[in-house]
Design an enzyme around this catalytic site. Sequence first.
Site, short mmCIF file in Angstrom:
data_model
loop_
_atom_site.label_atom_id
_atom_site.label_comp_id
_atom_site.label_asym_id
_atom_site.label_seq_id
_atom_site.Cartn_x
_atom_site.Cartn_y
_atom_site.Cartn_z
N GLN A 51 0.88 -0.75 0.15
CA GLN A 51 -0.20 -0.05 0.04
C GLN A 51 0.99 1.62 0.11
OE1 GLN A 51 -2.89 -1.56 2.77
NE2 GLN A 51 -4.19 -0.46 2.10
N HIS A 71 -2.09 -4.30 -12.91
CA HIS A 71 -1.18 -4.75 -14.07
C HIS A 71 -2.34 -5.72 -15.09
CE1 HIS A 71 3.06 -4.35 -12.16
NE2 HIS A 71 1.92 -3.08 -12.13
N ASP A 84 2.17 0.36 -8.10
CA ASP A 84 4.12 1.12 -8.69
C ASP A 84 4.52 1.61 -8.14
OD1 ASP A 84 2.36 -1.60 -10.19
OD2 ASP A 84 2.56 -0.42 -12.26
N ARG A 109 3.96 -0.09 12.77
CA ARG A 109 3.54 -1.36 12.50
C ARG A 109 3.84 -1.08 11.05
NH1 ARG A 109 -1.66 -4.25 11.57
NH2 ARG A 109 -1.00 -6.30 10.57
N HIS A 154 0.75 -9.41 4.63
CA HIS A 154 -0.35 -8.30 4.66
C HIS A 154 -1.29 -8.37 3.12
CE1 HIS A 154 -1.83 -4.62 7.11
NE2 HIS A 154 -2.97 -4.92 5.68
N ASN A 198 -1.93 -10.64 8.31
CA ASN A 198 -2.69 -9.97 9.20
C ASN A 198 -3.99 -10.25 8.18
OD1 ASN A 198 -3.61 -6.84 9.66
ND2 ASN A 198 -4.05 -7.10 7.16
N GLU A 199 -4.47 -10.64 8.76
CA GLU A 199 -6.33 -10.42 8.37
C GLU A 199 -6.71 -11.85 7.94
OE1 GLU A 199 -8.19 -7.29 6.49
OE2 GLU A 199 -7.95 -6.42 8.41
N ASN A 338 -7.80 -6.24 14.59
CA ASN A 338 -8.72 -4.55 13.45
C ASN A 338 -10.07 -4.77 13.78
OD1 ASN A 338 -5.90 -5.43 12.83
ND2 ASN A 338 -6.12 -5.83 10.60
N TYR A 340 -12.52 -2.29 13.08
CA TYR A 340 -12.82 -0.95 12.18
C TYR A 340 -14.86 -0.58 12.71
CZ TYR A 340 -9.57 -0.55 9.18
OH TYR A 340 -7.65 -0.67 8.70
N GLU A 415 -5.07 -2.26 14.24
CA GLU A 415 -5.94 -1.39 13.00
C GLU A 415 -7.53 -1.05 13.47
OE1 GLU A 415 -6.31 -2.54 9.26
OE2 GLU A 415 -4.06 -3.84 9.14
#
Length: 505
Positions: A51, A71, A84, A109, A154, A198-199, A338, A340, A415
């Site tokens: 990310q 891509h 990218d 993290r 991740h 992660n997740e 995490n 939200y 998170e």
Amino acid sequence: MMKIFIFLLLIFFTNPLMSDNSDESTDFCFGDICNAFPENFLFGAATASYQIEGGWNEDGKGPNIWDTLTHKHPELIKDRSSGDIGPDSYHLYREDVRRLKELDVDFYRFSISWSRILPNGDISSLNPAGVKYYSDLIDLLEQEEIQPMVTMFHYDLPQYLQDLGGFTNILIVRYFKEYARVLFENYGKRIKHWITFNEPSETCIQGYGSGTQAPLIRLPGVGEYLCAYHILLAHAEVYHLYRNEYFDKYKGKVGITQDSRWLYQKTPGNDLVERGMQFQLGFFANAIFSRDGGWPKLLQEIVDTNSIFEGRLRSRLPAFSPTEIERLRLSADFLGLNYYSANYVKAPEIWNAPKKSHSAFREPSWENDQNLTYFVDPKWPQAKSTWLYMVPEGLRDILLWIRDTYGNPEVIITENGWSDSGELEDDGRIEYLTRHLKAVQEAIQKNCRVTGYTYWSLIDNFEWMMGYTEKFGLYRVDMEDPEKKRIEKKSAIAYKQIIKNRKVT
């Protein structure tokens, strides 16, 4: 004398060794003490490699499944963008560390790109430039007295391993263990908190079930469970590798991060909530943190029964052997959470249909095995993301559920964040941040072992299928600027003050 008496009472009521974990013990507070976080509570911020890094093919890095998706199928990303270049942290990591220092966080993290370290997934493709990049980042964090917290995986699986079947192939367990050994050997002395995955539910459900995210494999009802089985086995192998070969030298912790919403139901009881939570958080947590281990009994009974009614000779849910169950039980030093948002849950009309006709109503899948309908309260404030609502009490309630269901393990909020359009005067994010931190305080006062909080994210970044159309950062990234300038938002100032004062005002 009165001050000494109050101090002793506070020790008694806040020390988990001297309390019975009952909610009643939390009613004992004196003024400002209820608003302060414990001395050893840690504050941090988070990012993930794909990310923010960019440099997708530089210095020997191999392609991963998100390189492939963006891509080959740019039309699947809302703004047809990719990672990218992105915020370009591969070249600008010093700028990110500067921002972390400004915030005065205790830890950072971040995740390591498997394909930057091992382009083909195994030791034969070891990339020294990739090893050096993360080593330099860790060194800089240590110089600034910021603890690194490393996530091994991740979402960004090396494409080479996906070509072998990815997480549907049992060989992934050995590949992941080999990768973890490289990380322990190179960074073990400097890292005290490791997160294996992660997740994993997102990886399995969207990546191998619905096929809505990388690697776009659509195997509903089978792929998500096969993926989960292999990820759990891989996690256990890495945990025991560290405990057997590295713990005595480095004294670190190994955990796993899971995502989950909290659920509410409007009908009497909590049967639907429990059903949903066993499919969400319990999907991975039960095997590691529960007393009995293995899959959640409710989940296993449902999937096994549905498999029979679908005319299958074996369950869609892979069975753990007794050895695997024992190897997985307690194979984590902490649970990364995490959180939200939240949902209401209700039983759909199909709930009362004869079980033998279940397959005639719905295609087999993890979602449909739950046989639940999710909805929200229209009064909940909504973020830019369609799925994200401000329900801070849900964070408190899920922490209480973890306490009661899994024997009160150590939990780190890895998170928690709010999306908008990127405005600098981000009052919505400040409200979200402060209200959720108050919810964490409430859980701590009820003896939940929450030891840290991580805001997602440090900077605006590539938000997977939404590209750069949703912003979660405490700092804006000027994507039009060749230098990718980081710009402080109002929420960064607010978070800085919370960390400085160690309380929410």
